[in-house]
Design a protein around this motif. Sequence first.
Motif, PDB file in Angstrom:
ATOM      1  N   ARG A  20      -0.827  -8.757  -5.279  1.00 52.63           N
ATOM      2  CA  ARG A  20      -0.917  -7.942  -3.796  1.00 52.63           C
ATOM      3  C   ARG A  20      -0.952  -6.382  -4.056  1.00 52.63           C
ATOM      4  NH1 ARG A  20       1.902 -12.416  -1.738  1.00 52.63           N
ATOM      5  NH2 ARG A  20       4.118 -11.529  -2.255  1.00 52.63           N
ATOM      6  N   SER A  21      -0.231  -5.991  -4.900  1.00 52.72           N
ATOM      7  CA  SER A  21      -0.519  -4.684  -5.235  1.00 52.72           C
ATOM      8  C   SER A  21      -1.881  -4.214  -5.836  1.00 52.72           C
ATOM      9  CB  SER A  21       0.573  -4.100  -6.373  1.00 52.72           C
ATOM     10  OG  SER A  21       0.700  -2.819  -6.803  1.00 52.72           O
ATOM     11  N   GLY A  24      -4.483  -4.945  -2.820  1.00 49.76           N
ATOM     12  CA  GLY A  24      -4.312  -4.206  -1.804  1.00 49.76           C
ATOM     13  C   GLY A  24      -4.043  -2.599  -2.055  1.00 49.76           C
ATOM     14  N   GLU A  25      -3.448  -2.404  -2.895  1.00 52.70           N
ATOM     15  CA  GLU A  25      -3.290  -0.794  -3.202  1.00 52.70           C
ATOM     16  C   GLU A  25      -4.247  -0.346  -4.192  1.00 52.70           C
ATOM     17  OE1 GLU A  25       0.644  -0.005  -4.169  1.00 52.70           O
ATOM     18  OE2 GLU A  25       1.265  -1.402  -2.585  1.00 52.70           O
ATOM     19  N   THR A  26      -4.380  -0.869  -5.471  1.00 49.00           N
ATOM     20  CA  THR A  26      -5.386  -0.479  -6.568  1.00 49.00           C
ATOM     21  C   THR A  26      -6.909  -0.788  -6.115  1.00 49.00           C
ATOM     22  OG1 THR A  26      -3.888  -1.099  -8.101  1.00 49.00           O
ATOM     23  CG2 THR A  26      -5.965  -0.830  -9.079  1.00 49.00           C
ATOM     24  N   GLY A  28      -7.741  -1.462  -2.842  1.00 49.97           N
ATOM     25  CA  GLY A  28      -8.057  -1.121  -1.499  1.00 49.97           C
ATOM     26  C   GLY A  28      -8.474  -1.853  -0.708  1.00 49.97           C
ATOM     27  N   ARG A  85      -7.703   5.407 -11.452  1.00 44.36           N
ATOM     28  CA  ARG A  85      -6.613   4.617 -10.978  1.00 44.36           C
ATOM     29  C   ARG A  85      -6.219   3.588 -12.157  1.00 44.36           C
ATOM     30  NH1 ARG A  85      -7.783   2.245  -4.746  1.00 44.36           N
ATOM     31  NH2 ARG A  85      -8.123   4.146  -4.048  1.00 44.36           N
TER      32      ARG A  85
END
Length: 130
Positions: A20-21, A24-26, A28, A85
Amino acid sequence: MVHVLSSRTLLRPADPERSRSFYGETLGLSVHREFGTGPERGTVYFLGNGFLEVSGRSSEPVPPGLCLWLQVADLAATHQELAEREVEILREPRQEPWGLIEMWIADPDGTRIVLVEIPAEHPLRYRPGI
């Protein structure tokens, strides 16, 4: 005849929070919906005209032929952002013999992700005489 109304790719990661990280984050990706509770809850992300669901858990390795194909508007900008990233780039962007510009990365479980830019002159965008 099958009349498909919607579709999604289901991933069962070894570590759902890590996945999920990543998505969702890496990367986006925007969340379409979430369901359930706890670490194995489900999260469904928008993937253009489809969806990616990350839910549950698997102790099995990723099937060797599984790939996600994601079209982006500007692969050079995507490449730069993902490099910043610290996403591992498996293969740098390059134009393929079939005309698409492709770059390869992988998610934390090793699922290959092909990021693709379709050039303006490519037949997927333009068909002369039609």
